[in-house]
Enzyme design. Structure first.
Site: not given
Ligand code: HMG
Ligand code: MG
Length: 302
Positions: A16-17, A208, A210, A241, A250
């Site tokens: 995933r990450d 966690h 990096h 990320c 990581n």
């Molecule tokens: P948004 O655009 O604000 O979503 O994104 P929304 O709620 O306004 O919805 C817009 C449209 O998207 C809608 O469709 C929803 O159905 C659809 P429409 O009605 O317009 O046709 N939608 C989705 N479709 C599929 N799956 C979903 C989903 N949600 C809404 N889940 C959202 C908000 C949170 C979805 C977006 O910002 C997003 O996906 N962000 C994820 C970013 C990400 O994955 N980043 C990496 C992970 S975090 C990380 O790596 C850190 C970590 O490792 C820890 C560390 O290292 O510190 C965990």
């Molecule tokens: Mg991470």
């Protein structure tokens, strides 16, 4: 070092990450084999993928196909879920463990979640409630616990306040993310102390790290001395990320395993199998693993 824990749990985040940040789109079948090989190497928890918006993270847009390929075994693998739409998708595939991911800072909440710091809780609250009602286990991540590329140093009280709020939604574990790898050992002690002073137990916390600034193992040792027993790591040191430019790899699972073995701490992981898996995955990604331990063992032919 008699004060160190006798055993730790390694929470593997490579599929995933790791893969969320790779330019190369890895075929779903290769991802499934990656997860399976990591499980066979003895990693007790392998986070498989994310049910986020596919346009936000195209590398993991095949989350449903991957879960189908993994079948029954995939249900044990945690998956990232940011909101109710993501939860619906994960529930359809029988996921049993989900992870929400909040931000300790305003800017990263906007960039990673399209929400303000406060709005993120409104998104997570019904997600966690419905997941718990459906019998799922929920992990909560908090990102940018030590520094943020836009806001600089992040105050400890702010991290504790966000982290506690996320945990109290109904999580079983809180993973403290040094998303851009800027933290140092003394800060780790201070952060763990601040969480325990706020009423959390060390066995409810995971770290966690990096390795951007080469501090991940020093920080791990510091956390071990504070009594932390769960560590996130990524096979081969893959990762980062896509919404935090300065987030590089990581902590490599192999580097962590090497240190734990040397310290006599139980982890249950077959290092050679993880190295072989990372070398195989590096072949698919077209670049060598950044892990020092993978390089050393692969070069020595061990
Ligand atoms: P948004 O655009 O604000 O979503 O994104 P929304 O709620 O306004 O919805 C817009 C449209 O998207 C809608 O469709 C929803 O159905 C659809 P429409 O009605 O317009 O046709 N939608 C989705 N479709 C599929 N799956 C979903 C989903 N949600 C809404 N889940 C959202 C908000 C949170 C979805 C977006 O910002 C997003 O996906 N962000 C994820 C970013 C990400 O994955 N980043 C990496 C992970 S975090 C990380 O790596 C850190 C970590 O490792 C820890 C560390 O290292 O510190 C965990
Ligand atoms: Mg991470």
């Amino acid at each position: 070092m008699s004060e160190l824990p006798a055993a730790v749990t390694i929470y593997e985040v490579g599929p995933r990450d790791g893969l969320q940040n790779e330019k190369t789109l890895v075929p779903t079948g290769v991802k499934a084999e990656f997860v399976q090989r990591l499980r066979l190497a003895g990693l007790p928890i392998v986070e498989a993928t994310s049910f986020v918006h596919p346009k936000w993270v195209p590398q993991l847009a095949d989350a449903a196909e991957l879960m189908e390929l993994l079948g029954e075994a995939g249900r044990d693998c945690p998956v990232l879920v940011p909101n109710e739409r993501g939860l619906d998708r994960a529930l359809e595939l029988g996921a049993q463990h989900i992870a929400i991911f909040g931000s300790a800072t305003e800017t990263f909440a906007q960039k990673n979640l399209n929400r303000s710091l406060d709005e993120q809780f409104a998104m997570f609250e019904p997600t966690v409630r419905r997941a718990r009602d459906a019998g799922l286990d929920v992990r909560a991540y908090v990102s940018m616990c030590f520094g943020d590329p836009w806001e600089g140093a992040v105050p400890v009280e702010q991290v504790v306040s966000v982290g506690k709020r996320l945990f109290d939604l109904g999580a079983s574990q809180l993973s403290l993310g040094d998303t851009i790898g800027v933290g140092t050992a003394g800060q780790v002690t201070d952060l763990v102390d601040a969480f325990t002073a706020a009423g959390m137990d060390t066995d409810q916390l995971a770290m966690h790290f990096h390795d951007t600034y080469g501090q991940a193992l020093a920080n791990t040792l510091s956390a071990l001395q504070s009594g932390i027993t769960t560590f996130d790591a990524s096979a081969g040191g893959l990762g980062g990320c896509p919404y935090a430019k300065s987030a590089t790899g990581n902590l490599a699972t192999e580097d962590l395993v090497w240190m734990l073995t040397g310290l006599g701490i139980e982890h249950g992981v077959d290092l050679r199998e993880v190295v072989a898996t990372s070398v195989w995955m590096a072949g698919h990604l077209g670049r060598p693993s950044p892990s020092a331990v993978v390089r050393a063992l692969a070069e020595s032919g061990a």
